[in-house]
Design a protein around this motif. Structure first.
Motif, PDB file in Angstrom:
ATOM      1  N   VAL A 256      28.069   9.313 -36.261  1.00 30.84           N
ATOM      2  CA  VAL A 256      29.202   8.709 -36.908  1.00 30.84           C
ATOM      3  C   VAL A 256      30.124   7.843 -36.149  1.00 30.84           C
ATOM      4  O   VAL A 256      30.620   6.941 -36.783  1.00 30.84           O
ATOM      5  N   GLU A 257      30.394   7.953 -34.927  1.00 33.24           N
ATOM      6  CA  GLU A 257      31.096   7.051 -34.221  1.00 33.24           C
ATOM      7  C   GLU A 257      30.277   5.528 -33.851  1.00 33.24           C
ATOM      8  O   GLU A 257      31.251   4.570 -33.706  1.00 33.24           O
ATOM      9  N   ASP A 258      29.248   5.399 -34.072  1.00 35.55           N
ATOM     10  CA  ASP A 258      28.575   4.244 -34.153  1.00 35.55           C
ATOM     11  C   ASP A 258      28.832   3.064 -35.066  1.00 35.55           C
ATOM     12  O   ASP A 258      28.450   2.153 -35.038  1.00 35.55           O
ATOM     13  N   VAL A 259      29.499   3.639 -36.303  1.00 35.95           N
ATOM     14  CA  VAL A 259      29.907   2.936 -37.238  1.00 35.95           C
ATOM     15  C   VAL A 259      30.926   1.805 -36.559  1.00 35.95           C
ATOM     16  O   VAL A 259      30.983   0.575 -37.053  1.00 35.95           O
ATOM     17  N   ALA A 260      31.785   2.546 -35.798  1.00 38.33           N
ATOM     18  CA  ALA A 260      32.585   1.478 -35.022  1.00 38.33           C
ATOM     19  C   ALA A 260      32.204   0.753 -33.742  1.00 38.33           C
ATOM     20  O   ALA A 260      32.240  -0.319 -33.766  1.00 38.33           O
ATOM     21  N   TYR A 261      31.261   1.509 -33.053  1.00 39.09           N
ATOM     22  CA  TYR A 261      31.034   1.090 -31.808  1.00 39.09           C
ATOM     23  C   TYR A 261      29.897  -0.294 -32.056  1.00 39.09           C
ATOM     24  O   TYR A 261      29.808  -1.040 -31.412  1.00 39.09           O
ATOM     25  N   ALA A 262      29.234   0.020 -33.252  1.00 38.90           N
ATOM     26  CA  ALA A 262      28.209  -1.109 -33.356  1.00 38.90           C
ATOM     27  C   ALA A 262      28.814  -2.583 -34.004  1.00 38.90           C
ATOM     28  O   ALA A 262      28.113  -3.229 -34.180  1.00 38.90           O
ATOM     29  N   LEU A 263      30.218  -2.393 -34.249  1.00 40.83           N
ATOM     30  CA  LEU A 263      30.755  -3.552 -34.816  1.00 40.83           C
ATOM     31  C   LEU A 263      31.788  -4.386 -33.615  1.00 40.83           C
ATOM     32  O   LEU A 263      32.507  -5.391 -33.792  1.00 40.83           O
ATOM     33  N   MET A 264      31.930  -3.714 -32.485  1.00 43.21           N
ATOM     34  CA  MET A 264      32.633  -4.275 -31.381  1.00 43.21           C
ATOM     35  C   MET A 264      32.319  -5.733 -30.974  1.00 43.21           C
ATOM     36  O   MET A 264      32.900  -6.654 -30.905  1.00 43.21           O
ATOM     37  N   GLY A 265      31.049  -5.998 -30.891  1.00 42.84           N
ATOM     38  CA  GLY A 265      30.419  -7.223 -30.630  1.00 42.84           C
ATOM     39  C   GLY A 265      30.721  -8.376 -31.491  1.00 42.84           C
ATOM     40  O   GLY A 265      31.129  -9.264 -31.299  1.00 42.84           O
TER      41      GLY A 265
END
Length: 487
Positions: A256-265
């Protein structure tokens, strides 16, 4: 004295040690090559050419949908024991990379040592840049045979594949049988030099010649990303947040955290990776990082706010932006947005409102408000909550501009609807101390009898048209209307 050639070498070393993956696969023997070895390998050819570092360190990168199990790991490749369907996919990717005259390749399944938290953290933060610096991104669509099949392929619905589509300058789609899906070597920009990128020999598709633009039009329908944004080089930045968030709204991630982490770039921000913090907390941290850039488009969302410890101005997820309105933010400048223990600290132009009607409609309320400073302006909103007749209401304009400390508003203004309640605790008399020690000190009870401004829930930003202000210029008003609020 530093010679020009030494400056070039320093630039190349910085690039090789910071802007390419930690390790790559050498295609000749399918073994790992560490970043330092890559730097030494390319140094001689770079000195000879003295061009751009990215033109020298050329590698292929893989974008794909992971298998449920059987993907080769770092340990498998390191020990030389990789096998199974995932390894077969890796070998086919590497074979296609060689057809593009690549010497090295990278895959997220095996090129990251996931047992090292430090390496995993660096890889996640750097991945957008690694995809962007690749010479070619090879995309394998395991559920597609034809271009039309892309509409149903899970690759278009995953969180991490969004940056893998946007970041690279050159991409090439292969179907489930590893057959190229167009006749062009670069499916992102079909205007590339035809002599440089046209496929020949074994890469010619049995699907026949197609207009390369067809695949971009299909991707637009499948992903919601406009054709122009897919075709031109994508520039990561914390801007156009409302539009870009919709591209991620229907995508899924395993963690679930990857929803945010995948948008950092995509938004060019950096977060500490902390698996276990939960998706809500991770997304709140992402929004707070984006807010530091001051682009007001990050406020253009609607619906229920996130469960944030201090603020009701944080959206819950990318889905909160689906109903964003097309508002005019360009030219309004940056907003000072700071998260504090009292909420999101933000200066807004405040215009008082009066309630004209407050009608219950179904399970919610249909409300009409009028601007007290411009009575011809009416604002209609729908909310699940009725308005209290004892409250004060106001517009909070976000897309104003400043010259010095003087605010200027536009004919089309993007606004919050704010309210505040009478504060019973401030209505008690304020006593003056009976003490002669305070020489010349003046005492004054507070005039403010209301609590702090809050957002009217679930309404989001609205556009207000001030009829007497032209669309392009701004109307400069007294600075008394500029107030700092905590939302």
């Amino acid at each position: 004295m530093i010679l020009p050639e030494e400056c070039y070498i320093d630039e190349f070393d910085r690039y090789a040690m910071n802007d390419i993956p930690i390790r790559l696969i050498r295609l000749t023997d399918m073994t790992f090559v560490e970043r330092n070895e890559v730097r030494e390998h390319f140094r001689t050819s770079y000195i000879r050419r003295l061009g751009q570092p990215s033109d020298t360190v050329r590698y292929a990168i893989l974008s794909h949908r992971w298998l449920n199990q059987g993907e080769p790991t770092y340990e498998d490749i390191k020990a030389g024991i990789a096998a199974g369907p995932g390894y077969e996919k890796l070998k086919k990717f590497c074979a296609k990379a060689e057809e593009y005259n690549m010497e090295f390749a990278w895959s997220d399944t095996c090129c990251i040592n996931k047992s090292s938290s430090t390496e995993l953290d660096e890889s996640i933060r750097s991945m957008f840049r690694w995809y962007g610096n690749s010479a070619i991104c090879i995309i394998h669509l395991a559920q597609s045979e034809t271009i039309e099949d892309i509409m149903e392929d899970e690759w278009t619905e995953r969180g991490w594949t969004l940056q893998e589509l946007l970041a690279p300058a050159r991409i090439k789609f292969f179907n489930k049988h590893w057959v190229p899906m167009t006749c062009d070597r670069n499916d992102k920009n079909y205007k590339d030099d035809i002599n440089d990128f046209l496929v020949s020999g074994p890469l010619l598709s049995s699907l026949g010649r197609r207009e390369p633009a067809e695949i971009l039009e299909t991707l637009e329908r499948a992903t919601g990303i406009p054709h122009d944004d897919l075709q031109r080089k994508f520039c990561p930045s914390p801007s156009e947040v409302d539009k870009r968030m919709t591209w991620a709204a229907r995508r899924k991630t395993t963690r679930v955290e990857d929803v945010a982490y995948a948008l950092m770039g995509m938004f060019d921000v950096s977060l500490q990776i902390a698996y276990g913090e939960g998706g809500d907390r991770a997304f709140c941290r992402l929004i707070e990082a984006i807010m530091q850039a001051g682009d007001p488009s990050v406020l253009n969302w609607k619906g229920e706010a996130a469960r944030h410890h201090a603020s009701h101005a944080i959206p819950r997820s990318p889905q909160s932006f689906i109903s964003y309105q097309s508002l005019e933010f360009e030219g309004s400048g940056r907003l000072e947005m700071t998260m504090t223990s009292l909420g999101l600290r933000i200066p807004l132009v405040i215009f008082p409102l009066s309630v004209r009607s407050n009608l219950q409609a179904g399970h919610g309320h249909s409300i009409t408000l009028a601007c007290l400073l411009c009575p011809s302006v009416k604002i209609d909103i729908d909310t699940n909550y009725g308005l209290d007749s004892g409250d004060q209401y106001a517009l909070g304009i976000v897309n104003y501009s400043l010259i010095g400390h003087v605010p200027g508003i536009r004919g089309k203004s993007a606004c919050f609807i704010l309210h505040r309640q009478p504060d019973v605790f401030r209505c008690v008399p304020v006593c003056k101390p009976k003490c002669t020690e305070f020489v010349g000190l003046k005492f004054s009870p507070p005039d403010e009898r209301f609590t702090e401004w809050k957002l009217v829930e679930e309404v989001g930003l609205v556009q207000v048209d001030f009829p007497s202000i032209p669309d392009e210029p701004v109307c400069y008003i007294d600075r008394r209307y500029l107030q700092t609020v905590y939302l």
